[in-house]
Motif scaffolding. Structure first.
Motif, mmCIF file in Angstrom:
data_model
loop_
_atom_site.group_PDB
_atom_site.id
_atom_site.type_symbol
_atom_site.label_atom_id
_atom_site.label_comp_id
_atom_site.label_asym_id
_atom_site.label_seq_id
_atom_site.Cartn_x
_atom_site.Cartn_y
_atom_site.Cartn_z
ATOM 1 N N PHE A 20 -67.425 -12.414 52.516
ATOM 2 C CA PHE A 20 -67.536 -12.367 50.956
ATOM 3 C C PHE A 20 -68.802 -11.252 51.046
ATOM 4 O O PHE A 20 -69.908 -11.174 51.656
ATOM 5 C CB PHE A 20 -68.078 -13.843 50.753
ATOM 6 N N ALA A 21 -68.475 -10.274 50.082
ATOM 7 C CA ALA A 21 -69.284 -9.259 49.779
ATOM 8 C C ALA A 21 -69.041 -8.640 48.355
ATOM 9 O O ALA A 21 -67.786 -8.431 48.066
ATOM 10 C CB ALA A 21 -69.292 -8.337 50.881
ATOM 11 N N ASN A 22 -69.948 -8.422 47.734
ATOM 12 C CA ASN A 22 -69.807 -7.797 46.320
ATOM 13 C C ASN A 22 -68.976 -8.610 45.376
ATOM 14 O O ASN A 22 -68.208 -7.911 44.690
ATOM 15 C CB ASN A 22 -69.547 -6.360 46.547
ATOM 16 N N GLY A 23 -68.879 -9.918 45.445
ATOM 17 C CA GLY A 23 -68.073 -10.574 44.541
ATOM 18 C C GLY A 23 -66.581 -10.510 44.943
ATOM 19 O O GLY A 23 -65.921 -10.847 44.313
ATOM 20 N N GLN A 24 -66.473 -10.199 46.189
ATOM 21 C CA GLN A 24 -65.143 -10.062 46.721
ATOM 22 C C GLN A 24 -64.825 -11.035 48.118
ATOM 23 O O GLN A 24 -65.891 -10.866 48.655
ATOM 24 C CB GLN A 24 -64.672 -8.925 47.064
ATOM 25 N N LEU A 25 -63.795 -11.443 48.144
ATOM 26 C CA LEU A 25 -63.424 -12.110 49.580
ATOM 27 C C LEU A 25 -62.498 -11.301 50.372
ATOM 28 O O LEU A 25 -61.809 -10.662 49.728
ATOM 29 C CB LEU A 25 -62.801 -13.369 49.382
ATOM 30 N N TYR A 26 -62.713 -10.873 51.573
ATOM 31 C CA TYR A 26 -61.855 -10.126 52.317
ATOM 32 C C TYR A 26 -61.294 -11.098 53.652
ATOM 33 O O TYR A 26 -62.178 -12.024 54.103
ATOM 34 C CB TYR A 26 -62.708 -9.220 52.918
ATOM 35 N N ILE A 27 -60.013 -11.397 53.707
ATOM 36 C CA ILE A 27 -59.456 -12.243 54.555
ATOM 37 C C ILE A 27 -58.380 -11.154 55.348
ATOM 38 O O ILE A 27 -57.872 -10.548 54.674
ATOM 39 C CB ILE A 27 -58.654 -13.157 53.645
ATOM 40 N N ARG A 28 -58.244 -11.797 56.613
ATOM 41 C CA ARG A 28 -57.247 -10.945 57.116
ATOM 42 C C ARG A 28 -56.496 -11.969 58.335
ATOM 43 O O ARG A 28 -57.091 -12.882 58.440
ATOM 44 C CB ARG A 28 -57.870 -10.073 58.224
ATOM 45 N N VAL A 36 -59.647 -10.225 47.629
ATOM 46 C CA VAL A 36 -59.365 -11.142 46.444
ATOM 47 C C VAL A 36 -60.827 -10.683 45.725
ATOM 48 O O VAL A 36 -61.915 -11.316 46.227
ATOM 49 C CB VAL A 36 -59.067 -12.536 46.958
ATOM 50 N N LYS A 37 -60.879 -10.468 44.603
ATOM 51 C CA LYS A 37 -61.803 -10.089 43.813
ATOM 52 C C LYS A 37 -62.109 -11.688 43.021
ATOM 53 O O LYS A 37 -61.202 -12.286 42.374
ATOM 54 C CB LYS A 37 -61.884 -9.120 42.710
ATOM 55 N N ILE A 38 -63.392 -11.935 43.018
ATOM 56 C CA ILE A 38 -63.778 -13.359 42.540
ATOM 57 C C ILE A 38 -64.219 -12.895 41.109
ATOM 58 O O ILE A 38 -65.214 -12.158 40.885
ATOM 59 C CB ILE A 38 -65.003 -13.896 43.137
ATOM 60 N N VAL A 39 -63.751 -13.532 40.042
ATOM 61 C CA VAL A 39 -64.078 -13.172 38.567
ATOM 62 C C VAL A 39 -64.504 -14.538 37.957
ATOM 63 O O VAL A 39 -63.916 -15.591 38.101
ATOM 64 C CB VAL A 39 -62.901 -12.573 37.749
ATOM 65 N N PRO A 40 -65.496 -14.473 36.854
ATOM 66 C CA PRO A 40 -65.619 -15.694 36.113
ATOM 67 C C PRO A 40 -64.551 -16.161 35.517
ATOM 68 O O PRO A 40 -63.774 -15.525 34.751
ATOM 69 C CB PRO A 40 -66.706 -15.483 35.230
ATOM 70 N N LYS A 41 -64.346 -17.614 35.321
ATOM 71 C CA LYS A 41 -63.700 -18.006 34.445
ATOM 72 C C LYS A 41 -63.683 -17.763 32.904
ATOM 73 O O LYS A 41 -65.052 -17.795 32.578
ATOM 74 C CB LYS A 41 -63.472 -19.690 34.676
ATOM 75 N N LYS A 42 -62.717 -17.436 32.343
ATOM 76 C CA LYS A 42 -62.957 -17.176 30.904
ATOM 77 C C LYS A 42 -63.498 -18.463 30.150
ATOM 78 O O LYS A 42 -62.984 -19.589 30.380
ATOM 79 C CB LYS A 42 -61.711 -16.676 30.255
#
Length: 168
Positions: A20-28, A36-42
Protein backbone atom coordinates in the motif's frame (compact mmCIF):
# COMPACT_ATOMS: atom_id res chain seq x y z
CA UNK A 1 -11.35 -8.26 10.32
CA UNK A 2 -14.55 -7.51 8.46
CA UNK A 3 -14.20 -7.74 4.68
CA UNK A 4 -16.15 -4.95 3.00
CA UNK A 5 -15.38 -5.71 -0.65
CA UNK A 6 -13.38 -8.14 -2.76
CA UNK A 7 -11.96 -8.10 -6.27
CA UNK A 8 -11.08 -10.95 -8.60
CA UNK A 9 -7.98 -9.55 -10.30
CA UNK A 10 -5.99 -12.52 -11.55
CA UNK A 11 -6.47 -16.00 -12.94
CA UNK A 12 -3.19 -17.20 -11.41
CA UNK A 13 -2.37 -17.54 -7.68
CA UNK A 14 -1.26 -14.56 -5.62
CA UNK A 15 1.42 -15.44 -3.07
CA UNK A 16 2.91 -12.05 -2.24
CA UNK A 17 1.10 -9.77 0.19
CA UNK A 18 -0.21 -6.52 -1.30
CA UNK A 19 1.71 -3.29 -0.85
CA UNK A 20 0.00 0.00 0.00
CA UNK A 21 1.41 3.39 -1.01
CA UNK A 22 -0.10 6.80 -1.79
CA UNK A 23 -3.68 5.58 -1.52
CA UNK A 24 -3.13 2.66 -3.88
CA UNK A 25 -2.76 -1.09 -3.49
CA UNK A 26 -0.15 -2.89 -5.57
CA UNK A 27 -0.81 -6.59 -6.03
CA UNK A 28 1.12 -9.10 -8.09
CA UNK A 29 0.41 -12.63 -9.14
CA UNK A 30 2.80 -15.12 -10.69
CA UNK A 31 2.51 -13.39 -14.07
CA UNK A 32 0.78 -10.00 -13.64
CA UNK A 33 0.74 -6.88 -11.50
CA UNK A 34 -2.18 -4.57 -10.72
CA UNK A 35 -2.63 -1.20 -9.10
CA UNK A 36 -5.94 -0.55 -7.33
CA UNK A 37 -6.66 3.03 -6.34
CA UNK A 38 -8.47 3.42 -3.03
CA UNK A 39 -11.08 6.18 -3.21
CA UNK A 40 -13.52 7.33 -0.54
CA UNK A 41 -17.07 6.09 -0.79
CA UNK A 42 -19.41 8.74 -2.13
CA UNK A 43 -21.42 10.36 0.59
CA UNK A 44 -25.08 9.49 0.61
CA UNK A 45 -27.75 11.60 2.29
CA UNK A 46 -29.34 8.62 4.02
CA UNK A 47 -26.95 6.12 5.50
CA UNK A 48 -27.45 2.64 6.86
CA UNK A 49 -24.09 2.66 8.62
CA UNK A 50 -24.20 1.89 12.29
CA UNK A 51 -23.66 4.59 14.88
CA UNK A 52 -20.97 3.37 17.29
CA UNK A 53 -22.71 1.53 20.09
CA UNK A 54 -26.06 1.14 18.30
CA UNK A 55 -26.93 -1.73 15.97
CA UNK A 56 -30.17 -1.06 14.11
CA UNK A 57 -32.30 -4.05 13.27
CA UNK A 58 -31.22 -6.03 16.31
CA UNK A 59 -33.71 -7.42 18.80
CA UNK A 60 -32.18 -5.25 21.51
CA UNK A 61 -32.52 -2.12 19.32
CA UNK A 62 -36.21 -2.98 18.85
CA UNK A 63 -36.57 -3.28 22.63
CA UNK A 64 -34.89 0.12 23.13
CA UNK A 65 -37.19 1.70 20.56
CA UNK A 66 -40.23 0.19 22.27
CA UNK A 67 -38.95 1.32 25.68
CA UNK A 68 -38.46 4.87 24.43
CA UNK A 69 -42.07 4.95 23.24
CA UNK A 70 -43.75 3.54 26.33
CA UNK A 71 -45.15 5.56 29.23
CA UNK A 72 -44.28 3.05 31.94
CA UNK A 73 -40.57 2.79 31.24
CA UNK A 74 -39.64 1.63 34.74
CA UNK A 75 -41.95 -1.42 34.72
CA UNK A 76 -40.91 -2.43 31.22
CA UNK A 77 -37.24 -2.03 32.11
CA UNK A 78 -37.66 -3.92 35.41
CA UNK A 79 -39.28 -6.82 33.52
CA UNK A 80 -36.52 -6.82 30.89
CA UNK A 81 -33.73 -6.79 33.47
CA UNK A 82 -35.32 -9.55 35.56
CA UNK A 83 -35.41 -11.73 32.42
CA UNK A 84 -31.63 -11.44 31.97
CA UNK A 85 -29.73 -14.30 33.56
CA UNK A 86 -26.39 -12.61 32.96
CA UNK A 87 -24.79 -9.77 31.07
CA UNK A 88 -23.48 -8.74 28.64
CA UNK A 89 -26.48 -9.65 26.54
CA UNK A 90 -25.47 -11.84 23.60
CA UNK A 91 -27.76 -11.82 20.59
CA UNK A 92 -27.30 -14.24 17.75
CA UNK A 93 -23.73 -15.24 16.96
CA UNK A 94 -21.98 -11.85 16.82
CA UNK A 95 -23.98 -9.13 18.60
CA UNK A 96 -23.06 -8.14 22.14
CA UNK A 97 -24.92 -5.55 24.20
CA UNK A 98 -23.08 -4.16 27.24
CA UNK A 99 -25.75 -2.92 29.64
CA UNK A 100 -25.52 -0.83 32.78
CA UNK A 101 -28.47 0.20 34.90
CA UNK A 102 -28.04 2.76 37.63
CA UNK A 103 -27.93 6.45 38.36
CA UNK A 104 -25.24 8.29 36.41
CA UNK A 105 -24.68 11.53 34.58
CA UNK A 106 -22.38 9.82 32.10
CA UNK A 107 -21.32 6.23 31.38
CA UNK A 108 -18.48 5.04 29.19
CA UNK A 109 -17.18 1.61 28.28
CA UNK A 110 -13.49 0.73 28.47
CA UNK A 111 -12.41 -2.51 26.84
CA UNK A 112 -9.57 -4.28 25.13
CA UNK A 113 -11.65 -4.57 21.94
CA UNK A 114 -11.63 -0.77 21.50
CA UNK A 115 -8.31 -0.05 23.20
CA UNK A 116 -8.00 0.71 26.91
CA UNK A 117 -6.97 4.30 26.29
CA UNK A 118 -10.25 5.04 24.52
CA UNK A 119 -13.66 5.57 26.01
CA UNK A 120 -16.77 4.46 24.17
CA UNK A 121 -19.69 6.61 25.33
CA UNK A 122 -22.67 4.49 26.28
CA UNK A 123 -26.13 5.46 25.08
CA UNK A 124 -28.79 6.33 27.64
CA UNK A 125 -32.43 5.53 27.02
CA UNK A 126 -34.00 8.88 27.80
CA UNK A 127 -36.21 8.87 30.87
CA UNK A 128 -34.48 5.79 32.31
CA UNK A 129 -31.32 4.79 34.14
CA UNK A 130 -30.39 2.32 31.36
CA UNK A 131 -27.12 2.76 29.48
CA UNK A 132 -25.92 0.47 26.71
CA UNK A 133 -23.24 -0.05 24.10
CA UNK A 134 -23.77 -2.60 21.33
CA UNK A 135 -21.11 -4.06 19.05
CA UNK A 136 -20.22 -6.99 16.87
CA UNK A 137 -17.64 -9.47 18.15
CA UNK A 138 -16.44 -12.85 16.97
CA UNK A 139 -18.47 -15.72 18.37
CA UNK A 140 -15.54 -17.04 20.41
CA UNK A 141 -14.26 -13.62 21.51
CA UNK A 142 -13.05 -13.23 25.05
CA UNK A 143 -12.84 -9.58 26.08
CA UNK A 144 -12.22 -7.64 29.23
CA UNK A 145 -14.21 -4.51 29.97
CA UNK A 146 -15.40 -2.17 32.65
CA UNK A 147 -17.73 0.79 32.88
CA UNK A 148 -16.76 4.24 34.08
CA UNK A 149 -19.46 6.28 35.74
CA UNK A 150 -19.32 10.08 35.95
CA UNK A 151 -15.80 10.38 34.52
CA UNK A 152 -13.81 8.80 37.34
CA UNK A 153 -15.68 5.93 39.01
CA UNK A 154 -14.75 2.48 37.69
CA UNK A 155 -17.67 0.06 37.82
CA UNK A 156 -17.46 -3.68 37.22
CA UNK A 157 -20.46 -5.36 35.58
CA UNK A 158 -22.09 -7.01 38.61
CA UNK A 159 -24.38 -9.07 36.38
CA UNK A 160 -21.51 -10.73 34.52
CA UNK A 161 -20.83 -14.10 36.22
CA UNK A 162 -17.44 -14.34 34.52
CA UNK A 163 -15.79 -11.38 36.20
CA UNK A 164 -12.37 -11.53 37.81
CA UNK A 165 -10.88 -9.77 40.79
CA UNK A 166 -8.54 -7.78 38.58
CA UNK A 167 -10.74 -4.67 38.62
CA UNK A 168 -11.47 -5.12 34.93
Amino acid sequence: YNERIGLDLFDTPVWAPPAFANGQLYIRSMSEIACVKIVPKKQVTETTEEVPGIIPGSTFAAFVQKLEGTRDKKSMLDDFMSDQASLPLIEGHDLVHFIYRGEAKEMVLHSDFVGWRYEQPMHQVMGTDLYYYSCRLEQDARVTYRFTRNIDEAVIDSLNPKSTGSGI
